[in-house]
Scaffold this motif. Structure first.
Motif, PDB file in Angstrom:
ATOM      1  N   ALA A   9      -1.152  31.204 -13.323  1.00 52.91           N
ATOM      2  CA  ALA A   9      -1.466  32.390 -14.064  1.00 52.91           C
ATOM      3  C   ALA A   9      -0.659  32.162 -15.298  1.00 52.91           C
ATOM      4  O   ALA A   9       0.313  31.563 -15.598  1.00 52.91           O
ATOM      5  CB  ALA A   9      -0.759  33.655 -13.211  1.00 52.91           C
ATOM      6  N   ALA A  10      -1.513  32.696 -16.381  1.00 48.12           N
ATOM      7  CA  ALA A  10      -1.213  32.479 -17.776  1.00 48.12           C
ATOM      8  C   ALA A  10      -0.228  33.451 -18.086  1.00 48.12           C
ATOM      9  O   ALA A  10       0.081  34.605 -17.637  1.00 48.12           O
ATOM     10  CB  ALA A  10      -2.236  33.276 -18.809  1.00 48.12           C
ATOM     11  N   ALA A  11       1.037  32.947 -18.752  1.00 49.64           N
ATOM     12  CA  ALA A  11       2.355  33.750 -19.063  1.00 49.64           C
ATOM     13  C   ALA A  11       1.916  34.532 -20.119  1.00 49.64           C
ATOM     14  O   ALA A  11       0.878  34.286 -21.095  1.00 49.64           O
ATOM     15  CB  ALA A  11       3.092  32.664 -19.449  1.00 49.64           C
ATOM     16  N   PRO A  12       2.490  35.539 -20.179  1.00 50.91           N
ATOM     17  CA  PRO A  12       2.196  36.719 -21.233  1.00 50.91           C
ATOM     18  C   PRO A  12       2.678  35.940 -22.656  1.00 50.91           C
ATOM     19  O   PRO A  12       3.448  35.144 -22.831  1.00 50.91           O
ATOM     20  CB  PRO A  12       3.181  37.945 -20.980  1.00 50.91           C
ATOM     21  N   ASP A  13       2.036  36.364 -23.615  1.00 48.97           N
ATOM     22  CA  ASP A  13       2.337  35.665 -25.346  1.00 48.97           C
ATOM     23  C   ASP A  13       3.652  36.366 -25.734  1.00 48.97           C
ATOM     24  O   ASP A  13       3.713  36.152 -26.879  1.00 48.97           O
ATOM     25  CB  ASP A  13       1.148  35.812 -25.983  1.00 48.97           C
ATOM     26  N   THR A  14       4.336  37.083 -24.778  1.00 46.61           N
ATOM     27  CA  THR A  14       5.797  37.422 -25.384  1.00 46.61           C
ATOM     28  C   THR A  14       6.764  36.541 -24.997  1.00 46.61           C
ATOM     29  O   THR A  14       7.784  36.385 -25.220  1.00 46.61           O
ATOM     30  CB  THR A  14       5.980  38.935 -24.901  1.00 46.61           C
ATOM     31  N   ASP A  15       6.482  35.618 -24.000  1.00 44.37           N
ATOM     32  CA  ASP A  15       7.058  34.549 -23.513  1.00 44.37           C
ATOM     33  C   ASP A  15       7.406  33.583 -24.648  1.00 44.37           C
ATOM     34  O   ASP A  15       6.676  33.165 -25.279  1.00 44.37           O
ATOM     35  CB  ASP A  15       6.451  33.819 -22.151  1.00 44.37           C
ATOM     36  N   ASP A  16       8.844  33.193 -24.702  1.00 54.42           N
ATOM     37  CA  ASP A  16       9.238  32.361 -25.624  1.00 54.42           C
ATOM     38  C   ASP A  16       8.410  30.981 -25.648  1.00 54.42           C
ATOM     39  O   ASP A  16       8.058  30.248 -26.805  1.00 54.42           O
ATOM     40  CB  ASP A  16      10.709  31.780 -25.615  1.00 54.42           C
ATOM     41  N   ALA A  17       8.271  30.301 -24.624  1.00 52.64           N
ATOM     42  CA  ALA A  17       7.433  28.831 -24.323  1.00 52.64           C
ATOM     43  C   ALA A  17       6.416  29.299 -24.772  1.00 52.64           C
ATOM     44  O   ALA A  17       5.723  28.312 -25.646  1.00 52.64           O
ATOM     45  CB  ALA A  17       7.675  28.516 -22.704  1.00 52.64           C
ATOM     46  N   VAL A  18       5.544  30.288 -24.561  1.00 47.10           N
ATOM     47  CA  VAL A  18       4.273  30.552 -24.849  1.00 47.10           C
ATOM     48  C   VAL A  18       4.037  30.673 -26.446  1.00 47.10           C
ATOM     49  O   VAL A  18       3.247  29.903 -26.853  1.00 47.10           O
ATOM     50  CB  VAL A  18       3.465  31.583 -24.276  1.00 47.10           C
ATOM     51  N   THR A  20       6.155  29.294 -28.365  1.00 43.20           N
ATOM     52  CA  THR A  20       6.451  28.175 -29.083  1.00 43.20           C
ATOM     53  C   THR A  20       5.080  27.199 -28.977  1.00 43.20           C
ATOM     54  O   THR A  20       5.010  26.463 -30.258  1.00 43.20           O
ATOM     55  CB  THR A  20       7.690  27.384 -28.537  1.00 43.20           C
ATOM     56  N   ALA A  21       4.529  26.980 -28.080  1.00 37.52           N
ATOM     57  CA  ALA A  21       3.415  26.502 -27.888  1.00 37.52           C
ATOM     58  C   ALA A  21       2.356  26.652 -28.644  1.00 37.52           C
ATOM     59  O   ALA A  21       1.490  25.870 -29.370  1.00 37.52           O
ATOM     60  CB  ALA A  21       2.920  26.313 -26.438  1.00 37.52           C
ATOM     61  N   ARG A  22       2.150  27.999 -29.012  1.00 31.97           N
ATOM     62  CA  ARG A  22       0.947  28.444 -29.805  1.00 31.97           C
ATOM     63  C   ARG A  22       1.303  28.616 -31.129  1.00 31.97           C
ATOM     64  O   ARG A  22       0.282  28.647 -31.928  1.00 31.97           O
ATOM     65  CB  ARG A  22       0.589  29.705 -29.394  1.00 31.97           C
ATOM     66  N   THR A  23       2.539  28.720 -31.570  1.00 34.66           N
ATOM     67  CA  THR A  23       2.778  28.875 -33.048  1.00 34.66           C
ATOM     68  C   THR A  23       2.759  27.440 -33.904  1.00 34.66           C
ATOM     69  O   THR A  23       2.731  26.419 -33.249  1.00 34.66           O
ATOM     70  CB  THR A  23       4.254  29.589 -33.282  1.00 34.66           C
ATOM     71  N   ASP A  24       2.548  27.451 -35.065  1.00 32.68           N
ATOM     72  CA  ASP A  24       2.568  26.197 -35.907  1.00 32.68           C
ATOM     73  C   ASP A  24       3.911  25.459 -36.049  1.00 32.68           C
ATOM     74  O   ASP A  24       5.136  26.300 -35.855  1.00 32.68           O
ATOM     75  CB  ASP A  24       2.222  26.608 -37.440  1.00 32.68           C
ATOM     76  N   SER A  25       3.905  24.457 -35.934  1.00 34.05           N
ATOM     77  CA  SER A  25       5.146  23.329 -35.599  1.00 34.05           C
ATOM     78  C   SER A  25       6.127  23.785 -36.867  1.00 34.05           C
ATOM     79  O   SER A  25       7.532  23.694 -36.642  1.00 34.05           O
ATOM     80  CB  SER A  25       4.981  22.110 -35.476  1.00 34.05           C
ATOM     81  N   TYR A  26       5.773  23.851 -37.933  1.00 35.18           N
ATOM     82  CA  TYR A  26       6.787  24.111 -38.986  1.00 35.18           C
ATOM     83  C   TYR A  26       7.372  25.324 -38.716  1.00 35.18           C
ATOM     84  O   TYR A  26       8.580  25.483 -39.423  1.00 35.18           O
ATOM     85  CB  TYR A  26       6.207  23.771 -40.365  1.00 35.18           C
ATOM     86  N   PHE A  27       7.031  26.196 -38.298  1.00 33.74           N
ATOM     87  CA  PHE A  27       7.640  27.610 -38.050  1.00 33.74           C
ATOM     88  C   PHE A  27       8.932  27.268 -37.197  1.00 33.74           C
ATOM     89  O   PHE A  27       9.936  27.938 -37.009  1.00 33.74           O
ATOM     90  CB  PHE A  27       6.840  28.691 -37.732  1.00 33.74           C
ATOM     91  N   ASN A  28       8.411  26.562 -35.874  1.00 36.27           N
ATOM     92  CA  ASN A  28       9.335  26.252 -34.941  1.00 36.27           C
ATOM     93  C   ASN A  28      10.433  25.509 -35.556  1.00 36.27           C
ATOM     94  O   ASN A  28      11.704  25.527 -34.991  1.00 36.27           O
ATOM     95  CB  ASN A  28       8.671  25.428 -33.840  1.00 36.27           C
ATOM     96  N   ARG A  29      10.056  24.470 -36.292  1.00 36.36           N
ATOM     97  CA  ARG A  29      11.108  23.794 -37.037  1.00 36.36           C
ATOM     98  C   ARG A  29      12.301  24.434 -37.919  1.00 36.36           C
ATOM     99  O   ARG A  29      13.418  24.343 -37.992  1.00 36.36           O
ATOM    100  CB  ARG A  29      10.555  22.606 -37.624  1.00 36.36           C
ATOM    101  N   THR A  30      11.671  25.537 -38.668  1.00 36.88           N
ATOM    102  CA  THR A  30      12.334  26.396 -39.479  1.00 36.88           C
ATOM    103  C   THR A  30      13.186  27.358 -38.483  1.00 36.88           C
ATOM    104  O   THR A  30      14.398  27.430 -39.049  1.00 36.88           O
ATOM    105  CB  THR A  30      11.158  27.265 -40.194  1.00 36.88           C
ATOM    106  N   LYS A  31      13.055  27.682 -37.388  1.00 39.66           N
ATOM    107  CA  LYS A  31      13.722  28.404 -36.460  1.00 39.66           C
ATOM    108  C   LYS A  31      14.942  27.572 -36.423  1.00 39.66           C
ATOM    109  O   LYS A  31      16.106  27.946 -36.361  1.00 39.66           O
ATOM    110  CB  LYS A  31      13.000  28.838 -35.316  1.00 39.66           C
ATOM    111  N   GLN A  32      14.685  26.162 -35.885  1.00 40.98           N
ATOM    112  CA  GLN A  32      15.694  25.567 -35.345  1.00 40.98           C
ATOM    113  C   GLN A  32      16.737  25.250 -36.651  1.00 40.98           C
ATOM    114  O   GLN A  32      18.019  25.141 -36.615  1.00 40.98           O
ATOM    115  CB  GLN A  32      15.329  24.045 -34.830  1.00 40.98           C
ATOM    116  N   LEU A 105       7.137  33.864 -35.103  1.00 36.76           N
ATOM    117  CA  LEU A 105       6.046  34.990 -34.802  1.00 36.76           C
ATOM    118  C   LEU A 105       4.952  34.893 -35.806  1.00 36.76           C
ATOM    119  O   LEU A 105       3.903  35.668 -35.452  1.00 36.76           O
ATOM    120  CB  LEU A 105       6.819  36.055 -34.690  1.00 36.76           C
ATOM    121  N   GLU A 106       4.984  34.306 -36.947  1.00 31.20           N
ATOM    122  CA  GLU A 106       4.064  34.567 -37.875  1.00 31.20           C
ATOM    123  C   GLU A 106       2.439  34.191 -37.514  1.00 31.20           C
ATOM    124  O   GLU A 106       1.593  34.759 -37.712  1.00 31.20           O
ATOM    125  CB  GLU A 106       4.220  33.798 -39.099  1.00 31.20           C
ATOM    126  N   THR A 107       2.577  33.003 -36.830  1.00 35.21           N
ATOM    127  CA  THR A 107       1.165  32.506 -36.388  1.00 35.21           C
ATOM    128  C   THR A 107       0.316  33.778 -35.594  1.00 35.21           C
ATOM    129  O   THR A 107      -0.659  34.010 -35.983  1.00 35.21           O
ATOM    130  CB  THR A 107       1.123  31.277 -35.788  1.00 35.21           C
TER     131      THR A 107
END
Length: 393
Positions: A9-18, A20-32, A105-107
């Motif tokens: 079953a698809a996880a809701p798009d409020t799930d952090d893993a989802v 992270t997977a769907r957002t642009d990588s540079y936003f994920n790296r900015t968060k880190q 969250l921007e993407t």
């Protein structure tokens, strides 16, 4: 062959893993990076580059759900209320909170905002062009999945309500159950596709089948399957005179662009409009506008011709439902030709130029200091501009 395992079953798009997977990588790296070097309180300004109607509910509901799931506080300042007009480049919302919490969250936020606002604007314009005509949303078949289907139906409903506030009939419903709630309905509207007529082998027989299966429903019949819109339309009206007299019978014109409605050709199409809307054909027209007026498919001449034939045969209360490419431009031409349409079925509020749907977000404040990239100063609030320029209160 071994049985294939069921997909999870698809996880809701409020799930952090989802996210992270769907957002642009540079936003994920900015968060880190921000997590490593220290958080900041930031404010994002979100805008589109073209005029739209504000349709932010799906995006903002998602933002609030993410904030709740993460246990963080996000402040949302909606500058333009739902259903109001927004100018090009005018910030639609400001979002304030932890940079760590917001940076990834921007993407997804932009995905849920831009297309809805453009579609709402299209629906609003369509309804205003034909204010006396009821619209039926037929978005589902043109959508890339359930999420887009929900977004486009929501957008049509918001654009419709904005037009209804100005006196238009607007959208009275849609064609599927899933999104009918946006139009205040419990279920979608619709009677028959072309496939049912092919199955029945006869337009009248298809109408009989439908009426036998759903005797209490109003009847809308497609009449273009065999290329005999007038002949088959009148045959259906004669078969159901009581429905016709009660205004519960409609003819749906969906003639494809490869041929004229029965009985029409270029000369006769001009003659029909000369009788009913001569002014519409005497001004300069683009090739597209001329096609809408007197060309093949569901033209203004086709609609007027059908109305003439129904009235002459004694069926003035039989309604006409028009479909096939009724976007803003076609609705405008139909209005100028005073085409006697009762209902328009359309999914053409879905944006044509997808690049116009791109929403953009820029941070305009870091820990109380106004800062934005050069050229985007227009996104700053008035008080931010004063502070940036060294002014006082």
């Amino acid at each position: 062959m071994p049985r294939r395992a069921a997909a999870p079953a698809a996880a809701p798009d409020t799930d952090d893993a989802v996210i992270t997977a769907r957002t642009d990588s540079y936003f994920n790296r900015t968060k880190q990076i921000v997590q490593r070097f220290g958080d900041a309180r930031v404010t994002y300004a979100v805008f589109l580059r073209r005029p739209v109607v504000s349709a932010p509910r799906l995006a903002l509901d998602w933002m609030r759900a993410v904030a709740k799931a993460r246990g963080v506080e996000i402040q949302i300042d909606l500058v333009h209320e739902e259903g109001t007009w927004v100018g090009a480049g005018d910030p639609l919302i400001y979002v304030t909170g932890s940079f760590v919490a917001l940076s990834d969250l921007e993407t997804l936020l932009l995905q849920k905002l831009g297309a809805a606002c453009v579609a709402a604007h299209n629906a609003y314009q369509m309804c205003l062009e034909l204010p006396k005509v009821a619209f039926l949303a037929m978005e589902a078949r043109h959508c890339a999945g359930a999420e887009m289907q929900e977004m486009m139906a929501y957008a049509a409903a918001i654009g419709s309500r904005a037009a209804q506030a100005e006196g238009a009939k607007g959208f009275i419903g849609n064609a599927n159950d899933l999104t009918a709630h946006w139009f205040g309905q419990k279920a979608g509207y619709g009677t028959m596709p072309h496939a049912l007529i092919g199955y029945a082998g006869n337009t009248v027989r298809a109408a009989e089948m439908f009426h036998e299966a759903f005797p209490s429903d109003a009847l809308t019949v497609l009449v273009d399957y065999f290329g005999r819109e007038v002949t088959d339309g009148l045959a259906v009206a004669r078969r159901f005179p009581e429905l016709a007299a009660a205004g519960r019978l409609s003819m749906r014109l969906d003639t494809h662009g490869g041929r004229f409605l029965e009985g029409l050709d270029p000369a006769e199409s001009y003659a029909v409009l000369e009788r009913h809307a001569p002014g519409a054909i005497r001004r300069y027209r683009s090739e597209t506008e001329l096609r809408y007026l007197v060309g093949t498919g569901v033209s203004a001449a086709a609609i007027w011709s059908m109305r003439e034939q129904l009235d002459a045969a004694g069926f003035p209360k039989v309604r006409i439902v028009a479909s096939s490419g009724f976007g803003v431009g076609k609705c405008r031409v139909m209005a100028e030709a005073k085409a006697p349409i009762d209902v328009v079925g359309t999914g053409s509020f879905i944006p044509d130029a997808w690049s116009e749907t791109y929403a953009t977000a820029d941070i305009v404040d870091y820990d109380g200091t106004p800062r934005v990239k050069v050229g985007r100063e227009f996104l700053l609030r008035h008080e931010q501009r004063r502070k940036r320029n060294g002014g006082g209160q």
